[in-house]
Design an enzyme around this catalytic site. Structure first.
Site, PDB file in Angstrom:
ATOM      1  N   ILE A   1       0.855  -1.187   0.000  1.00  6.42           N
ATOM      2  CA  ILE A   1       0.000   0.000   0.000  1.00  6.42           C
ATOM      3  C   ILE A   1       0.892   1.239   0.000  1.00  6.42           C
ATOM      4  CG2 ILE A   1      -1.850  -1.199   1.242  1.00  6.42           C
ATOM      5  CD1 ILE A   1      -1.245   0.862   3.541  1.00  6.42           C
ATOM      6  N   CYS A   2       0.417   2.277  -0.637  1.00  8.69           N
ATOM      7  CA  CYS A   2       1.134   3.541  -0.713  1.00  8.69           C
ATOM      8  C   CYS A   2       1.147   4.195   0.665  1.00  8.69           C
ATOM      9  CB  CYS A   2       0.458   4.455  -1.725  1.00  8.69           C
ATOM     10  SG  CYS A   2       1.201   6.097  -1.808  1.00  8.69           S
ATOM     11  N   VAL A   3       2.312   4.573   1.125  1.00 12.52           N
ATOM     12  CA  VAL A   3       2.455   5.128   2.465  1.00 12.52           C
ATOM     13  C   VAL A   3       1.635   6.399   2.651  1.00 12.52           C
ATOM     14  CG1 VAL A   3       4.627   6.344   1.907  1.00 12.52           C
ATOM     15  CG2 VAL A   3       4.086   5.769   4.285  1.00 12.52           C
TER      16      VAL A   3
END
Length: 130
Positions: free
Chosen positions: A78-80
């Site tokens: 997942i994108c931070v």
């Protein structure tokens, strides 16, 4: 056979993005292709929340993705920054922002967009699910 990277941007309960991407991944694997990575971006990061409680007849995204990752060795990322904005946090983010707990499913990891970029360069194609 092709190496395929998946990008999921649709939220867990308001779109079919995750469910469609998972079905695509299973079909691609059955056809002999490989899934190099699944990157969850924008509202797609909600697919990785371990605290979602779907109804009995609904798609349990984080568990279904986790099962696929465990069986096939696929990276779930997942994108931070998208995760932080939407409250989907790994242990490091929860600690950094002094939150009581993290809620990222154990099969997912948190990374920046550079990981997506690298995966796109290494794969034969990237398929997006919105």
């Amino acid at each position: 056979m092709a190496a395929i990277n998946l990008l999921v941007t649709g939220a867990v309960f308001s779109t079919q993005a995750g469910f469609s991407a998972l079905r695509f991944a299973n079909a691609a694997i059955a056809a002999g292709h490989s899934i190099t990575q699944v990157f969850f971006y924008q509202d797609g990061v909600t697919q990785g929340s371990a605290l979602s409680v779907p109804l009995g007849d609904e798609f349990d995204a984080s568990s279904a993705w986790g099962e696929l990752a465990d069986k096939q060795g696929i990276e779930l990322v997942i994108c931070v920054s998208a995760g932080e904005r939407r409250g989907v946090l790994g242990d490091a983010q929860a600690h950094e922002f002094a939150k009581a707990a993290h809620n990222l499913h154990s099969s997912f990891r948190v990374e920046g967009l550079g990981v997506l970029h690298d995966a796109c360069l290494q794969a034969d194609r990237t398929v997006t699910f919105k």
